[in-house]
Design a protein around this motif. Structure first.
Motif, mmCIF file in Angstrom:
data_model
loop_
_atom_site.group_PDB
_atom_site.id
_atom_site.type_symbol
_atom_site.label_atom_id
_atom_site.label_comp_id
_atom_site.label_asym_id
_atom_site.label_seq_id
_atom_site.Cartn_x
_atom_site.Cartn_y
_atom_site.Cartn_z
ATOM 1 N N UNK A 191 0.858 -1.177 0.000
ATOM 2 C CA UNK A 191 0.000 0.000 0.000
ATOM 3 C C UNK A 191 0.892 1.222 0.000
ATOM 4 N N UNK A 192 0.325 2.355 -0.381
ATOM 5 C CA UNK A 192 1.148 3.567 -0.498
ATOM 6 C C UNK A 192 1.373 4.233 0.840
ATOM 7 N N UNK A 193 0.434 4.110 1.759
ATOM 8 C CA UNK A 193 0.573 4.745 3.061
ATOM 9 C C UNK A 193 -0.428 4.186 4.042
ATOM 10 N N UNK A 203 2.763 7.579 1.850
ATOM 11 C CA UNK A 203 2.352 8.651 0.945
ATOM 12 C C UNK A 203 0.844 8.633 0.712
ATOM 13 N N UNK A 204 0.327 9.785 0.330
ATOM 14 C CA UNK A 204 -1.092 9.915 0.043
ATOM 15 C C UNK A 204 -1.423 9.469 -1.374
ATOM 16 N N UNK A 264 3.672 8.235 -4.912
ATOM 17 C CA UNK A 264 4.543 8.368 -3.747
ATOM 18 C C UNK A 264 5.365 9.650 -3.792
ATOM 19 N N UNK A 265 4.656 10.755 -4.001
ATOM 20 C CA UNK A 265 5.315 12.065 -4.006
ATOM 21 C C UNK A 265 4.791 12.969 -2.891
ATOM 22 N N UNK A 283 -5.281 8.168 -2.539
ATOM 23 C CA UNK A 283 -5.506 7.472 -3.803
ATOM 24 C C UNK A 283 -5.799 5.988 -3.563
ATOM 25 N N UNK A 284 -6.624 5.384 -4.430
ATOM 26 C CA UNK A 284 -6.772 3.926 -4.386
ATOM 27 C C UNK A 284 -5.526 3.273 -4.956
#
Length: 648
Positions: A62-64, A83-84, A88-89, A276-277
């Motif tokens: 997952x990103x975050x 990250x949101x 991943x920025x 984000x999904x």
């Protein structure tokens, strides 16, 4: 005189404002306390949660993630990792907004019980009393020709009408419609768009009317099967209250509880906080679900439509733990909360479909009115006290409440595979962060104890512990098996997924296969636990498995040899005797107290068989042997001890 009155009025207003600020300061604060130790946690072991989540971000799971932990009415931990955005920025913040999917269901269930307490909704009433379109609903019975594998559907009348309580406890007979069976396909065709999600341009009344046209998959009250019953419950609430579901929840639940970021869409001013999904979202193409939460919707899905934050959901859970009250606002009575969080299922209930994912005897869990309830620690795959209650969302969100420990935990993630793979580590790390009362350890420099090398050598080896925490954890089980996850769907044993590298996968058994026979004995109609017990057996024993597969006329038969299967999450410690000292390192899946993987920690002797860690949380340990039996290792001997046995 008028000037004096104005001055007194101004002072009165100032007093009221000041009083209001003081009252707010005493309200449930979501900001973490500065000293988690005061709440019974080890700060260093709580930090392992962020480290584990970061490892999942690095691995692309997952990103975050945001995790929140409260105990005794105070927040011990609230932290964001990762990250949101998918790219991943943008660093994730703790106030990030997530689509919470089926974590909407407990919210809707609580709101429905408010109407029950007010006498406006009757749990024992037929659903058709409020929604006449459900009068005379039929039940689909799917039959399969064992020789050809072909299926057909016949229809029979309900033995009894579904009642409102069935909607809360998932015994209404409705399903989600995401499988391959013909009745699943009916649900999918009538309810979902091409992306596999609800048609959000329709109202809840429209969707429920479509549901009413479909047959039930089970007789009401006979089977627990996860489905759209809470969406129907939401529509019942609209009829009873005279309000759209979003307005009812906002006025009666979100506003009183201070859940300021919870609703059926994200306002434009808050879109910069929406997560984000995942890129490989299993519910549909990227953004197919979450794109719609960026604007108002007509469909208020009580089963899966809400967005929220960790802080908001923490407030909701704390209200439940408090017996229905938060900050002086009473939502439900303690008696109603107890009713919702204890077993509500009739004896002899059959578990089907999603039951293999966390509800049923083999999961050590039953169902209340809106919540999974831990009923048997010995069978549970996750730690926690009996009586804990929880649920999850397909987006990866997850929470549980442990009344015994006065504990609330919320994890917000967006993961393509749901929350399943991430529940056990989070729960282990949370309970593993509990401190054990310090009984005092000696000064390592004072009067050192010397132990001969033969005695130290006898302690060396790998020890398998029952848990990584002393708080009511199940013992990791090992057994002979075929390496396949199964579920029961309409009396058939369905393969959910074969485990990579295990006998079933090597033999070509696939997800969606229907297992019809074991050793030439038909198994149609047996329960989930009966099916699993039949597949288990001594290691190196052989079993013949017959399956039918969609698209193939003839059944497939394979001969499999059972192998040893070890459930993930074992807590092992490796003890090494080096240069006259014992060094201990975690060697299993989990860290244990002061011991971590990759960090050999020296222990200081207190006697010939007792030691302690000179630092950290001062874990104490004792090596014990009963006669000729294997060596045992006991960590923190006493009421909160953890016991392990040497396995080599």
């Amino acid at each position: 005189m008028k000037r004096l009155h104005r001055l007194l009025a101004a002072l009165s207003i100032l007093y009221l404002v000041t009083l209001g600020l003081a009252t707010a300061a005493l309200a449930y604060a979501v900001a973490p306390v500065g000293d988690p130790e005061a709440l019974g946690f080890s700060s260093s072991r709580l930090a392992r949660i962020a480290a584990w989540q970061q490892s999942q971000v690095d691995a692309g799971a997952f990103s975050g993630a945001v995790a929140a932990i409260a105990r005794n009415g105070k927040v011990a931990y609230l932290r964001a990792v990762g990250f949101r955005d998918r790219a991943k920025t943008i660093p994730l913040q703790s106030d990030a907004i997530f689509w919470i999917a089926s974590m909407t269901k407990p919210v809707t269930s609580v709101a429905a019980m408010m109407l029950v307490e007010e006498g406006k909704l009757d749990l024992a009433a037929p659903v058709s009393q409020y929604l006449p379109e459900f009068k005379g609903t039929t039940v689909a019975v799917e039959t399969r020709d064992a020789a050809t594998g072909k299926t057909d559907i016949t229809y029979e009348p309900e033995k009894r009408p579904m009642i409102v309580e069935d909607l809360l406890r998932h015994t209404a007979g409705m399903i989600h419609g995401v499988g391959n069976a013909k009745v699943d396909q009916l649900y999918h065709k009538h309810l979902y768009d091409k992306a596999g999600v609800f048609h959000r341009d329709r109202t809840l009344a429209d969707v429920v009317s479509e549901l009413a046209k479909l047959p039930l998959a089970h007789q009401p009250g006979e089977v627990w099967d996860y489905g759209h019953s809470v969406d129907v419950l939401g529509r019942v609430m609209e009829v009873v209250s005279g309000q759209p579901l979003d307005q009812f929840l906002e006025a009666r639940l979100f506003k009183p509880l201070g859940m300021i970021d919870t609703g059926f869409y994200v306002p434009e001013a808050k879109l910069s906080r929406l997560v984000d999904p995942p890129a490989d979202n299993w519910i549909g193409p990227p953004d197919s679900v979450l794109a719609d939460v960026t604007k108002p919707t007509k469909l208020f899905s009580g089963g899966g439509g809400l967005v929220s934050t960790a802080a908001d959901y923490l407030r909701f859970c704390q209200m439940l733990l408090n017996g229905g009250e938060l900050d002086g606002v009473r939502i439900l009575s303690p008696a109603t909360i107890r009713r919702m969080t204890t077993n509500a299922l009739p004896s002899g209930i059959r578990f089907a479909g999603y039951a293999s994912g966390g509800v049923g005897p083999l999961a050590g869990s039953t169902w209340g009115l809106g919540f999974a309830v831990r009923s048997d620690a010995a069978w549970s795959l996750v730690p926690g006290s009996v009586g804990s209650f929880s649920w999850m969302g397909a987006s990866g969100t997850y929470f549980w409440v442990d009344p015994t420990e006065q504990l609330v935990v919320v994890q917000m993630i967006h993961a393509s595979g749901g929350s399943g793979p991430f529940q056990r580590p989070l729960r282990n790390l949370t309970y593993g962060a509990f401190r054990v009362p310090d009984h005092g350890v000696p000064d390592a420099a004072a009067a050192p104890v010397r132990i001969d090398s033969d005695t130290l050598a006898a302690y060396a080896g790998i020890y398998r512990l029952g848990s990584s925490s002393s708080r009511d954890m199940q013992v990791p089980r090992e057994f002979g098996g075929l390496g396949v996850d199964i579920a029961i769907e309409r009396g058939l044993v369905k393969v959910v997924s074969p485990i990579r590298g295990m006998p079933a996968a090597k033999a070509g058994i696939m997800a969606g296969d229907i297992i019809t026979h074991l050793d030439d004995v038909a198994i149609q109609g047996i329960s989930l636990n009966q099916a699993i017990e039949k597949m288990r057996g001594p290691v190196n024993t052989r079993v013949r498995v017959r399956v039918v597969r969609k698209g193939q006329d003839a059944p497939i038969e394979v001969s499999l040899v059972r192998v040893q299967i070890r459930l993930q999450g074992a807590a092992d410690l490796q003890v090494v005797n080096k240069d006259g000292k014992l060094l201990i390192e975690a060697s299993g899946d989990l860290p244990v107290l002061d011991f971590e993987k990759g960090a050999a920690t020296p222990v200081v002797p207190m006697s010939s068989n007792e030691f302690f860690v000179d630092g950290g949380d001062h874990t104490r340990l004792a090596f014990l042997r009963d006669g000729a039996g294997p060596m045992r290792l006991v960590l923190n001997p006493g009421p909160w001890q953890i016991t392990g046995q040497r396995i080599n």
